[in-house]
Write a protein that holds these residues in place. Structure first.
Motif, PDB file in Angstrom:
ATOM      1  N   HIS A 126       0.746  -1.297  -0.075  1.00 14.00           N
ATOM      2  CA  HIS A 126      -0.137   0.027   0.034  1.00 14.00           C
ATOM      3  C   HIS A 126       0.890   1.150   0.020  1.00 14.00           C
ATOM      4  CE1 HIS A 126      -3.190  -2.732   0.402  1.00 14.00           C
ATOM      5  NE2 HIS A 126      -4.191  -1.576   0.257  1.00 14.00           N
ATOM      6  N   LEU A 129       1.860   1.942  -3.465  1.00 17.47           N
ATOM      7  CA  LEU A 129       0.995   2.492  -4.036  1.00 17.47           C
ATOM      8  C   LEU A 129       0.978   3.984  -4.049  1.00 17.47           C
ATOM      9  CD1 LEU A 129      -1.698   2.241  -5.901  1.00 17.47           C
ATOM     10  CD2 LEU A 129      -2.847   2.339  -3.533  1.00 17.47           C
ATOM     11  N   GLU A 130       1.240   4.385  -2.773  1.00 15.46           N
ATOM     12  CA  GLU A 130       1.457   5.796  -2.400  1.00 15.46           C
ATOM     13  C   GLU A 130       2.507   6.423  -3.220  1.00 15.46           C
ATOM     14  OE1 GLU A 130       2.346   7.783   1.830  1.00 15.46           O
ATOM     15  OE2 GLU A 130       0.689   6.341   2.176  1.00 15.46           O
ATOM     16  N   GLN A 133       1.707   6.864  -6.938  1.00 16.46           N
ATOM     17  CA  GLN A 133       0.721   8.025  -7.008  1.00 16.46           C
ATOM     18  C   GLN A 133       1.549   9.257  -6.933  1.00 16.46           C
ATOM     19  OE1 GLN A 133      -2.429   8.032  -3.997  1.00 16.46           O
ATOM     20  NE2 GLN A 133      -3.522   9.386  -5.043  1.00 16.46           N
ATOM     21  N   TYR A 355     -12.133  -3.097  -8.847  1.00 18.99           N
ATOM     22  CA  TYR A 355     -10.726  -2.277  -9.223  1.00 18.99           C
ATOM     23  C   TYR A 355     -10.575  -2.856 -10.709  1.00 18.99           C
ATOM     24  CZ  TYR A 355      -9.233  -0.776  -4.557  1.00 18.99           C
ATOM     25  OH  TYR A 355      -9.153  -0.378  -3.291  1.00 18.99           O
ATOM     26  N   GLU A 358     -12.983  -0.640 -12.811  1.00 16.85           N
ATOM     27  CA  GLU A 358     -12.220   0.887 -12.814  1.00 16.85           C
ATOM     28  C   GLU A 358     -11.189   0.969 -13.578  1.00 16.85           C
ATOM     29  OE1 GLU A 358     -10.124   3.464  -9.552  1.00 16.85           O
ATOM     30  OE2 GLU A 358     -11.544   2.294  -8.649  1.00 16.85           O
ATOM     31  N   TYR A 359     -10.416  -0.149 -13.794  1.00 16.25           N
ATOM     32  CA  TYR A 359      -9.132  -0.314 -14.883  1.00 16.25           C
ATOM     33  C   TYR A 359      -9.799  -0.132 -16.232  1.00 16.25           C
ATOM     34  CZ  TYR A 359      -6.486  -3.070 -17.981  1.00 16.25           C
ATOM     35  OH  TYR A 359      -5.793  -3.596 -19.161  1.00 16.25           O
ATOM     36  N   MET A 420      -2.894   4.843 -12.132  1.00 17.14           N
ATOM     37  CA  MET A 420      -3.332   4.645 -10.878  1.00 17.14           C
ATOM     38  C   MET A 420      -4.249   3.544 -10.681  1.00 17.14           C
ATOM     39  SD  MET A 420      -1.302   6.265  -9.175  1.00 17.14           S
ATOM     40  CE  MET A 420      -1.926   5.423  -7.659  1.00 17.14           C
ATOM     41  N   ALA A 421      -5.301   3.362 -11.802  1.00 16.46           N
ATOM     42  CA  ALA A 421      -6.030   2.228 -11.748  1.00 16.46           C
ATOM     43  C   ALA A 421      -5.502   0.877 -11.904  1.00 16.46           C
ATOM     44  CB  ALA A 421      -7.083   2.265 -13.078  1.00 16.46           C
ATOM     45  N   LYS A 424      -3.449   0.379  -8.653  1.00 12.47           N
ATOM     46  CA  LYS A 424      -4.516  -0.275  -7.678  1.00 12.47           C
ATOM     47  C   LYS A 424      -4.987  -1.492  -7.489  1.00 12.47           C
ATOM     48  CE  LYS A 424      -6.738   4.517  -6.602  1.00 12.47           C
ATOM     49  NZ  LYS A 424      -7.899   5.252  -7.096  1.00 12.47           N
ATOM     50  N   THR A 427      -1.946  -3.658  -6.693  1.00 13.66           N
ATOM     51  CA  THR A 427      -1.745  -3.574  -5.160  1.00 13.66           C
ATOM     52  C   THR A 427      -2.821  -4.492  -4.445  1.00 13.66           C
ATOM     53  OG1 THR A 427      -0.863  -1.283  -5.401  1.00 13.66           O
ATOM     54  CG2 THR A 427      -1.844  -1.690  -3.378  1.00 13.66           C
ATOM     55  N   HIS A 428      -3.955  -4.473  -5.025  1.00 17.96           N
ATOM     56  CA  HIS A 428      -5.060  -5.343  -4.297  1.00 17.96           C
ATOM     57  C   HIS A 428      -4.593  -6.797  -4.510  1.00 17.96           C
ATOM     58  CE1 HIS A 428      -8.953  -6.189  -2.908  1.00 17.96           C
ATOM     59  NE2 HIS A 428      -9.015  -6.946  -3.752  1.00 17.96           N
TER      60      HIS A 428
END
Lengths: 441, 191
Positions: A126, A129-130, A133, A355, A358-359, A420-421, A424, A427-428
């Motif tokens: 996570h 991911l930050e 970003q 996710y 979203e992607y 970012m998609a 994410k 990351t998930h």
């Protein structure tokens, strides 16, 4: 004291890696893991003679003298006039024989370690991911800065073109066209100020993440914000990855294992504990008339002594109701975790679908905005050519330029959104940036 | 070798000599003198004449006149007509400038970096007077290696364009000779 300015070069992989290494939160988590490793080592060491005590003493001791008491018996009494040297030692030990219980304890500690390990992995993923970003945010801010500068330049050029047309008395161009253009310059200035603010914030975040000083220079391998190139597999494959890689599931599994070991440990406490024990005691004084009386150090008197013992022990906790209650409590906790694991897996899969959609949405939007950007590029080229031939319609050029600028802005935001998609989604799944490498184009 | 050095030196001198420099310097110098005169509580006739020269000396009225008359009309005029118009127009503008001296007053002025193109330049300045800000732009053309102003834009209102709009509306109903007569009359009136 001022340190020498340095030049730091990074691409997204090295940036995220370096930022994770520099992050004090990650270092703190690593210490937590080290503490769990130390705990396992401590448990293992407790297996060998958990109770081993020894003592040693030196000093003066009073001598003994024989006297006859009132009943006429000959007895030995202390003779403080004849002090002499004294030496004594005593050793006690106990070795538990319940190896099963001990191994269960190690298993529980090992499972606890695994749980912490996956917890760290979850947090690291996570944090990665930050940092991704942060990296893409920085590139986006650079693009916005470039766009704002370009907008200012283009506006200036358009103003000049209209002014020239007005000065040359070109038909169809009015003072109003120029004023309309100037009235819109506020939006450009506002956009530029926002872009500068965004850039400054993104830059300071990057510097903080890398622990850089203000005088240091940061150079990124990417000079443009481009869409990521990983090949994202279909949803079914991602589901399989999730089951295999998810640190949340692995953490839960480790938690279950730890809990089940604890249940076994509590159950074991219901039975007797076997152990081997032993002791050794030796004391010797060379004072008084002992030398004359007896040269045998093992002769019994109030000071000189030699004793030892070795035996098999058994300990049984009689308050079984208390232990049984603990077993029941651990079993309930275990059942709760088992249920959580069942729901967590399906919950995580549901989130994965979110996710993934979203992607897909960001991919569709990116393709659409690319198409629109190409169209506005063509429109701008056409309008620029028309303006060169006939400058009487600067509004058409201006409108084409504004449309193109807005589309470029939308395009970069969509690229950021898409990147970012993907991040994410990965990351998930519990994948770090380095783990995607095999899936790069 | 010596000859080459001399030629090079002469070339450098010629280049420096030919360089018209920064037009901001002209505007600043004019403004400095003008502000001193504008701050005087009582102005003599000599002061007023000096101010008239300061305000207008920088301007090339033949350029301003050519930009103020619609291009199609200007091109059709003979050089005599053009000269006659420039003369009357100059007089009218010069005379009207001293009637509106407050326009040139300032408490402080900040000059922006000049925009210089090959043969033209713009000098912009932010002028404050009694707490109110105005934006001025002088437009210059390079004439015989000298910067000559031909337009003054105050708060987006161009002097040249303003005259052109007025002349254009007159020329819609009247001939050029009638326009010339109006300008000459106006120049004499303001005097």
């Amino acid at each position: 004291m001022l340190t020498e300015a340095k030049l730091v070069k990074h691409d997204i992989f090295s940036f995220v890696d370096q930022a994770l290494q520099t992050d004090p939160r990650v270092a703190e988590l690593e210490f937590g893991l080290q503490s769990k490793t130390d705990r396992i080592a401590a448990i293992k060491k407790e297996v060998i003679l958990p109770r081993l005590q020894g003592g040693i003493a030196f000093g003066p001791a009073p001598g003994l003298q024989s006297t006859v008491n009132a009943q006429g018996d000959s007895i030995s009494v202390w003779d403080f006039t004849k002090l002499g040297p004294y030496f004594g030692t005593e050793i006690n030990f106990a070795q538990p024989l319940n190896v099963g219980q001990l191994l269960t304890g190690i298993d529980a500690a090992q499972a606890d370690y695994e749980q912490t390990k996956w917890d760290i992995r979850y947090k690291k993923v996570h944090q990665s991911l930050e940092y991704q970003q942060m990296y893409y945010g920085y590139l986006l801010s650079v693009e916005m800065l470039k766009l704002a500068a370009d907008a200012e330049k283009q506006l200036e050029r358009a103003e000049e073109a209209i002014e020239d047309a007005l000065d040359d008395d070109v038909e169809g161009v009015s003072q109003n066209d120029l004023l309309t253009l100037r009235a819109g310059s506020y939006q450009v200035a506002k956009g530029q100020a926002e872009a500068q603010k965004g850039y400054a914030k993104a830059k300071s975040a990057m510097y903080f993440a890398l622990n850089l000083e203000i005088q240091d220079s940061l150079e990124l391998a990417d000079s443009l914000l481009l869409p990521r190139t990983e090949i994202v597999p279909p949803l079914d494959t991602l589901r399989l990855w999730l089951r295999a890689e998810s640190p949340e599931l692995k953490r839960l599994k480790a938690g279950l294992s730890a809990k089940s070991s604890l249940v076994e440990l509590e159950k074991a406490k219901l039975g007797p504990e076997f152990f081997v024990f032993g002791s050794f005691k030796y004391a010797k004084s060379w004072a008084g008339d002992r030398k004359g009386k007896s040269r045998d150090v093992f002769s019994e008197d109030p000071i000189n002594t030699l004793s030892g013992s070795l035996g098999l022990g058994l300990r049984y906790k009689l308050n079984v109701w208390h232990t049984a209650e603990k077993v029941r409590q651990s079993k309930t906790d275990l059942r709760q975790l088992q249920m959580l694991e069942k729901y967590a897996a399906s919950g995580l899969e549901l989130q994965l679908e979110d996710y993934y959609h979203e992607y897909l949405e960001s991919q569709t939007r990116l393709e659409a905005v690319q198409k629109s950007l190409r169209a506005t590029d063509a429109m701008l080229k056409g309008a620029a050519m028309s303006f060169d031939l006939d400058p009487s319609n600067p509004k058409a050029l201006l409108n084409a330029y504004v449309a193109n600028m807005n589309m470029q802005k939308d395009y970069y935001f969509e690229v950021y959104r898409y990147n970012m998609a993907v991040a994410k989604l990965m990351t998930h799944l519990g994948l770090l940036l380095q783990d995607y490498l095999p899936y790069l184009n | 070798m010596k000859l080459k050095v001399i030629w090079f030196f002469l070339l450098c001198v010629a280049t420096i000599w030919a360089n018209p420099g920064d037009p901001t310097v002209l505007v600043k110098a004019k403004d400095k003198e003008l502000q001193v005169l504008l701050r005087k509580s009582t102005r003599s006739e000599k002061d007023v004449q000096k101010m008239k020269v300061l305000i207008n000396n920088m301007f090339d009225f033949s350029l301003l006149a050519a930009k103020s008359v619609p291009t199609a009309t200007w091109k059709d005029l003979s050089s005599t007509q053009q000269n006659e118009f420039v003369s009357a127009f100059k007089q009218m503008v010069e005379n009207s400038s001293v009637k509106q001296l407050e326009v040139y007053r300032s408490d402080s002025t900040i000059y922006e970096k000049p925009k210089i193109r090959k043969n033209s330049a713009q000098v912009a300045a932010q002028v404050w007077y009694k707490g109110k800000a105005s934006h001025l732009v002088y437009k210059f053309d390079l004439v015989d290696d000298q910067w000559r102003a031909w337009d003054l834009i105050i708060d987006d209102l161009s002097t040249a364009r303003n005259y052109r709009e007025q002349f254009n509306s007159i020329l819609r109903t009247k001939s050029f000779d009638e326009l010339l007569e109006i300008v000459q009359k106006k120049a004499a009136e303001i005097k």
